[in-house]
Scaffold this active site. Structure first.
Site, PDB file in Angstrom:
ATOM      1  N   PHE A 228       6.273   1.061   1.943  1.00  0.00           N
ATOM      2  CA  PHE A 228       5.554   0.078   2.759  1.00  0.00           C
ATOM      3  C   PHE A 228       4.151   0.599   3.037  1.00  0.00           C
ATOM      4  O   PHE A 228       3.985   1.704   3.554  1.00  0.00           O
ATOM      5  CB  PHE A 228       6.208  -0.125   4.129  1.00  0.00           C
ATOM      6  CG  PHE A 228       7.648  -0.516   4.115  1.00  0.00           C
ATOM      7  CD1 PHE A 228       8.034  -1.840   4.279  1.00  0.00           C
ATOM      8  CD2 PHE A 228       8.646   0.446   3.997  1.00  0.00           C
ATOM      9  CE1 PHE A 228       9.370  -2.196   4.314  1.00  0.00           C
ATOM     10  CE2 PHE A 228       9.980   0.105   4.039  1.00  0.00           C
ATOM     11  CZ  PHE A 228      10.343  -1.226   4.189  1.00  0.00           C
ATOM     12  N   GLY A 249       7.964   8.738   0.199  1.00  0.00           N
ATOM     13  CA  GLY A 249       6.853   8.602   1.131  1.00  0.00           C
ATOM     14  C   GLY A 249       6.630   7.144   1.457  1.00  0.00           C
ATOM     15  O   GLY A 249       7.349   6.262   0.985  1.00  0.00           O
ATOM     16  N   ARG A 250       5.620   6.887   2.310  1.00  0.00           N
ATOM     17  CA  ARG A 250       5.262   5.517   2.693  1.00  0.00           C
ATOM     18  C   ARG A 250       6.490   4.694   3.074  1.00  0.00           C
ATOM     19  O   ARG A 250       6.681   3.585   2.594  1.00  0.00           O
ATOM     20  CB  ARG A 250       4.480   4.825   1.587  1.00  0.00           C
ATOM     21  CG  ARG A 250       3.110   5.430   1.382  1.00  0.00           C
ATOM     22  CD  ARG A 250       2.208   4.568   0.519  1.00  0.00           C
ATOM     23  NE  ARG A 250       0.915   5.209   0.324  1.00  0.00           N
ATOM     24  CZ  ARG A 250      -0.095   4.688  -0.384  1.00  0.00           C
ATOM     25  NH1 ARG A 250       0.062   3.515  -0.972  1.00  0.00           N
ATOM     26  NH2 ARG A 250      -1.219   5.336  -0.505  1.00  0.00           N
ATOM     27  N   SER A 251       7.274   5.216   3.974  1.00  0.00           N
ATOM     28  CA  SER A 251       8.537   4.553   4.324  1.00  0.00           C
ATOM     29  C   SER A 251       8.709   4.358   5.832  1.00  0.00           C
ATOM     30  O   SER A 251       9.788   4.600   6.353  1.00  0.00           O
ATOM     31  CB  SER A 251       9.704   5.385   3.777  1.00  0.00           C
ATOM     32  OG  SER A 251       9.614   5.580   2.409  1.00  0.00           O
TER      33      SER A 251
END
Length: 376
Positions: A228, A249-251
């Site tokens: 996300f 990552g980016r979670s």
């Protein structure tokens, strides 16, 4: 919201539905009150062209997907330079980029359709019929001020997963009152969910399966990094009952001016970090969540955060949520949950609808089995 018809489909010029199709339940959290296409007659697009046309027109619609709509080869291919920025192995993602700097470069060809998502206009409901609704090779895009949209029980997948910038599954930029529920996203070229810089207000992402398992990744190991990206100027996002699997990552990446309520989500098998974000203006309350086999729960994060580290802090949420927070849980194989108890932004939740919460133990039991397409 019940959607049925007693008018013969042949008189309407519609493809007959295999069964009556309904929106299941109603949105909780920030998107409370969304109606989508409302009581419009359900319609099944006959092919990808009709689906694309109906999504973008000005008519309120209930669009039912009863098969796989495969856009993969529909717009041909594009060729250009790609960079092996993370490794040259067969399982390493490459990035579509003209200048590779010191990284090895090569020429590659990818499918054009996946790079740009289909525009979805206001007042639409997109429903999968049972477990059959799949959009392959092209994502969905909510931008330019669109509002009042429901997406439920579909899959969006296979967007040039070999290449970063190959395609986002869901893209929001300047939208309002959006409910995305029981949606599976898989094998993306970049983000599963991208939020652009223009504000996305009153958004609820609920019961979704973010399937990060992939044959191509920046870690060359089958775990996607691109979960996300939340960077909007003043986004309002409820992330509820979602199953976030095999990410690195980016979670999420919680940045910009985003206000996030993350409640009863389950992260499993993350070999990097879950939460990150580089801007102090980002804000988030995390409650009743579970992290299972997650190496680092909070990575480089510069924003404001309250993550309910223990029962003694739970009552502090009263001013923001109108109730106590549920305590988060950390399972086997995960790193520790560092305590964040910033309450200075709690007034920013004023006037917003707040999703209910169950215990983290209930989330752990229920969410993985009930998230995504075909789990209604």
């Amino acid at each position: 919201m019940k959607i049925t018809s007693t008018i013969p489909a042949v008189l309407l010029g519609l493809v007959p539905l295999s069964a009556a199709v309904s929106v299941s339940g109603s949105a909780e959290g920030f998107a409370t009150g969304v109606t989508g296409g409302g009581d419009a007659e359900p319609q099944v697009p006959s092919d990808i062209d009709e689906l694309k046309e109906w999504l973008a027109d000005d008519t309120p619609r209930v669009i039912v997907l009863d098969k796989e709509y495969d856009f993969t080869e529909s717009e041909g291919t594009t060729s250009g330079t790609v960079c092996a920025s993370w490794g040259t192995g067969d399982s390493c993602q490459k990035i579509i980029q003209d200048d590779c700097g010191d990284s090895p470069s090569s020429e590659a060809t990818w499918y054009t359709a996946a790079v740009t998502g289909m525009d979805v206009a206001s007042n639409k409901t997109i429903l999968g019929d049972g477990d059959k609704g799949v959009i392959k090779g092209k994502g969905l895009r909510f931008n330019n001020g669109v509002s009042n949209i429901i997406v439920q029980n579909i899959q969006v997948s296979d967007l040039n997963p070999e290449y970063v910038w190959g395609g986002d599954a869901i893209y929001l930029d300047g939208s309002d009152l959006i409910w995305i529920d029981h949606v599976t996203t898989a094998r993306t070229g970049r983000q599963h969910y991208t939020f652009g810089y223009n504000s996305n207000t009153r958004v609820t992402l609920s019961n979704n399966f973010i399937n990060g398992e992939t044959s191509y990744s920046t870690g060359c190991d089958g775990y996607t990094y691109w979960g996300f990206e939340m960077v909007g100027d003043a986004d309002q996002i409820t992330l509820q009952n979602c199953y976030i699997y095999m990410t690195a990552g980016r979670s999420p990446a919680l940045s910009g001016g985003t206000l996030l309520h993350a409640v009863n989500n389950v992260w499993e098998k993350n070999n990097g970090h879950a939460l990150e974000g580089g801007e102090s203006t980002a804000r988030g309350i995390f409650e009743g969540n579970v992290w299972l086999d997650v190496s680092t729960i909070v990575g480089d994060y510069a924003g404001q955060l309250f993550n309910t580290p223990n029962s003694s802090s739970a009552s502090d949420c009263e001013s923001a949520l109108g109730r106590a927070c549920e305590v988060n849980a950390v399972g086997s194989g995960s790193g520790s949950l560092t305590s964040y108890t910033d309450t200075s932004f709690f007034s920013d939740f004023s006037g917003l609808a707040i999703a209910p919460a169950t215990s983290a133990s209930e989330a752990q039991s229920n969410v993985p089995n009930n998230a995504g397409r075909g789990k209604l």
